[in-house]
Motif scaffolding. Sequence first.
Motif: not given
Length: 433
Positions: A128, A317, A388, A401
Motif C-alpha cells: 500500500q 481513492q 483506499e 494498486q
Amino acid sequence: KYPASWAARTTGVDEDVLVEITDKYANHGPSILSFGFGGGEKFYNADVAGHAAVLLATLVGSFGTDIPGWGAGAYVNAYQKIFGAGKLASWPLPDECKTAPAPKASVDYRDEESGIRFMWVQNGGFQQIAGNQNRTNEWAKTLDFVVVQDIWHTPSVDWADIVLPVCSHFEVDEEVGFLRALRGHVLLQQKVLDPLFESKTDFWIDCEMAKRLGYGDFLPKSQEELARFQLDCATDKAIAGITLDEVIASNGVVALKNQPEIARSYSGQTYKTTSGKIDLYYENLVKHDQALPQYEAPCEAYEENPLREKYPLVMTQRRSKYFIHQNLMDATWIRQYYKPTLEMNPGDVSSRGLASGDMVEAFNDRGSFSCECVATEAVRPGMAVIVEGIWSQYMGSGDLQNVTNDAVNPRGKALAKGRVTPFNDTLIEVKKA
C-alpha cells in the motif's frame, strides 16, 4: 496570468462562484484553507497547491494573528490544546552498533538506488505504499529474504520467507510494557492478558534477535528495566522527575511537565528557512519554474490528455467509516456491512452497459482489478472512486494498486518531504468483468 475566467474553464466552477469565494476568503475573514490527507496531495504535482495555499494564507494575514479562525494546512485552530512530545532516554548500545541510514524520501524503494535486498515488514502491508503494484511485485521477487512480523494476515504475509506472529498491544508477558512520551503525556502499555497462542511481544523478538547477533547481554533484561531507565535518565525537562512508579500508580498516564494549557498555533512562530520567516519564493525551485506557484496540469488526470481516449475515467481513492487505511480490514464483523465497490456516476455506468451490482474490471496499461460497481450521483461524471487500503484477497481479482500511477516528479528531490506518490492522478477504463 490566471484570471477568474481561466480558473472557471480549468476547474469547471462558475466564474461568479470563484469570485465570491475569493472575496469571502480575502476580505471577510477570519478564513482557513484546510486540507487533509487523502485527496489533492496524492497528485503528481501536489506541491504546487500546497505552495499556493501558503502564499494565499500569508497574503491575507492568516499567520501571526491574534484572531481565532485563521490558518492554512491540516491543523489550523488558532487556539488549541498543546500536545507535546517528550524525549525519553535511549538505552546505550555498544560503540560498534550504528543506526543504518534510511533511504531518502525522494528515492523509490523499488529502484536499484535504494540498495534494499532484504525486507523486514512490521505491522503493515508494503503493497500500500507505492503505486503500480505489479512493479512492486516484480521488485519483491528480486529480494533475497523477507520477514513479516505481524498479528494479522496482511498481503505482506504471502511474500514472507518467515512469519513471526506477534501479540496485540493488550497482550504483554510482563506487567509493564512499552513506554511512550507523546500527546502531552507519558503513556505506559500495561498488561491486559497473556500473549495468545504462540505469539510473542515485539520486545521478546528484539531481544532474541540481539542474542543471535551476539549482543544479548547489552539489552535490558525486561521491559520494566528499560522503562525505568528511559524515565530516570531522561534529560528532557518535560519528563524530569516522572518515575515509573508514578506512571503505574496513575493507571499508565502522567502529563508531561511545563506544558502550556492553550497555545496560539501561529503566533510568534519562526521557521526553518533562511530568513526565519515564511518563504513565498522558493529559490531552490527556480530551475523547475516553481519559485512562485505556476499552474501545471496533473500527470495523467487532465482533460486534454490523449490517453483519455483509451482510459477516460479518473480514479481516486477515498476513506471509509468502516476501517482506517488497512486497519480492521479483515474484521469479519465489519465486513458483513462493507464490501469493495467501485463508485461511478450513473451516466458513466449506463453508457458502458452496466448496472449497480455488476462485477466490473477496472484497467489500464499498468494492470487491472475487479469488484462490484455502484452507480451514485455522489460521484461526478468522468470519475471512479474506490476506498483506499483494501486487501487484494477481498477484491474480485487483482489489487486496486495494480492500476495506480507511480510516476516520479523530478522536482521531488528538492521538496522538504520528498516526492509525492500520485495515487489519485490515475486514468482507467471500466468494463463488465
